[in-house]
Scaffold this motif. Sequence first.
Motif, mmCIF file in Angstrom:
data_model
loop_
_atom_site.group_PDB
_atom_site.id
_atom_site.type_symbol
_atom_site.label_atom_id
_atom_site.label_comp_id
_atom_site.label_asym_id
_atom_site.label_seq_id
_atom_site.Cartn_x
_atom_site.Cartn_y
_atom_site.Cartn_z
ATOM 1 N N PHE A 92 0.848 -1.184 0.000
ATOM 2 C CA PHE A 92 0.000 0.000 0.000
ATOM 3 C C PHE A 92 0.887 1.239 0.000
ATOM 4 C CE2 PHE A 92 -2.801 -3.163 1.910
ATOM 5 C CZ PHE A 92 -3.990 -2.929 1.233
ATOM 6 N N THR A 93 0.438 2.265 -0.663
ATOM 7 C CA THR A 93 1.162 3.523 -0.642
ATOM 8 C C THR A 93 0.180 4.665 -0.817
ATOM 9 O OG1 THR A 93 2.969 4.774 -1.650
ATOM 10 C CG2 THR A 93 1.567 3.519 -3.134
ATOM 11 N N ASP A 94 0.626 5.844 -0.439
ATOM 12 C CA ASP A 94 -0.209 7.032 -0.665
ATOM 13 C C ASP A 94 -0.261 7.341 -2.158
ATOM 14 O OD1 ASP A 94 -0.775 7.415 1.949
ATOM 15 O OD2 ASP A 94 0.751 8.930 2.311
ATOM 16 N N VAL A 95 -1.362 7.901 -2.595
ATOM 17 C CA VAL A 95 -1.492 8.282 -3.998
ATOM 18 C C VAL A 95 -1.435 9.789 -4.176
ATOM 19 C CG1 VAL A 95 -2.775 6.238 -4.685
ATOM 20 C CG2 VAL A 95 -4.015 8.205 -3.776
ATOM 21 N N GLY A 96 -1.122 10.506 -3.124
ATOM 22 C CA GLY A 96 -1.006 11.956 -3.238
ATOM 23 C C GLY A 96 -0.988 12.621 -1.876
ATOM 24 N N ARG A 97 -0.815 13.939 -1.887
ATOM 25 C CA ARG A 97 -0.751 14.694 -0.639
ATOM 26 C C ARG A 97 -2.125 14.958 -0.040
ATOM 27 N NH1 ARG A 97 3.969 17.387 0.327
ATOM 28 N NH2 ARG A 97 2.885 19.124 1.342
ATOM 29 N N ASP A 98 -3.173 14.831 -0.856
ATOM 30 C CA ASP A 98 -4.524 15.144 -0.389
ATOM 31 C C ASP A 98 -5.434 13.938 -0.556
ATOM 32 O OD1 ASP A 98 -3.919 17.944 0.125
ATOM 33 O OD2 ASP A 98 -3.825 18.152 -2.060
ATOM 34 N N PRO A 99 -5.422 13.007 0.395
ATOM 35 C CA PRO A 99 -6.268 11.811 0.275
ATOM 36 C C PRO A 99 -7.739 12.182 0.344
ATOM 37 C CG PRO A 99 -5.320 11.948 2.471
ATOM 38 C CD PRO A 99 -4.670 13.025 1.664
ATOM 39 N N PRO A 100 -8.587 11.397 -0.325
ATOM 40 C CA PRO A 100 -10.021 11.692 -0.279
ATOM 41 C C PRO A 100 -10.563 11.519 1.132
ATOM 42 C CG PRO A 100 -9.617 9.546 -1.281
ATOM 43 C CD PRO A 100 -8.284 10.202 -1.127
#
Length: 429
Positions: A92-100
């Motif tokens: 798993f990893t983050d997909v950006g600085r602003d998660p939904p």
Amino acid sequence: LDAIERPHREKFSQKRRGRFPDEYAKLLDIPPDRRTPLEQQIAAMVAKQVYADDKTMFNGMKAAEKDRWEALRKQLADAGPRPTPPAVAMAFTDVGRDPPPTHLLKRGNWAKKGEEVRPGFLSAFDDRSADVTPPATRKTSGRRSALANWIADPKNPLTARVIVNRVWMQHFGRGIVDSPGDFGSQGEKPTHPELLDWLASHFVANGWSLKRLHRQIVLSEAYQQGSTFNGDAARIDPDNKLLWRMNRRRLDGETIRDAILSVVGVLNPKEHGPSVFPELPAEMKAAAAAWPVSADPTERKRRSVYVYVKRNLRYPLFAAFDAPDRNEACTRRFETTTAPQALMLLNDKLYAEKARQFAERVTKEARGDANGAIECAYLMALTRKPTSEERTAALRFLEEQSNKFGGSREAMADFCHALLNLNEFVYVD
């Protein structure tokens, strides 16, 4: 190859893109670093159905192109070995600085969103909202770092206690808290709460060093106690919760296998690398397709920690000796004593083969001397010399078996097989 493949891949993808609404298909044209987290997830699912794999692309070629493509592939294969592709792991990893945003779902219905849930910690221990600060130089929300820092915070008492309890359990057979996966109100109470806190505080003060923790435990008087029974103590504390003696423990399946390979003299101490597949019993031929035995015999003799773990096919020796079901988490193995365990150690052909190899090693070390072979076998298997009674019984057994089978080779194999079945070999006393 690329010149042949590109037009077919593009033709296929354009055809497939038409099956999706424009708002989804157009996501593939946006550079990944410019997509929102939600767009990134949708684009990944769309891409799986839009872009052609080799088989689909090959089927769309004309005959001449197919021949040319196959010739080039063969030429590439004949050019020599290519670098091994890097290992791939699911993660798993983050997909950006602003998660939904995350919402509570009314009655579990994803279409009926309730109030928004902000990042936080386990409220039973810490009801603060998480202080999440995205790093300036990375495209991540910072949520995972905030959680990791909270878990490893020296002020967080739970993490160190859980780790210390697990290590204690491995050495003593049971933890200071006998429910290692449940430190809550429904779990067991610690038998020595002050000791647990003291070990946890020292563990943190020593830089979270597991090596120091192990050394601290094994050098303690509690660990160095014998397992001698004491009737008076047993009446007061029959379950030995207060540790008035060391618990007698049976080895698990993995340790039994390692001990056998070590005694036989074939244990491969090689570290790291991919998992290995040791031989399966002959009666498990039906499982051969799902268990590709390692081609290199020395790889099959590596320590059990490297044996492949397959969720729906447990290695038989491990399964017999209480290896957990891999379909669910297991915080503590339960120790059973069953007939199949004894039958496996007595009748399993792979185990009997190891006993023959052990006998060959003993015979070679003793240079054919029966007394020397008996002493050598005891030292290797049990790390002690035989008593006079054991030596006499062993000599009588070897003589009877030699007369029965017409030779000393099979007799020594049976003797070594018997040693590997002793409780003294399978139990830590």
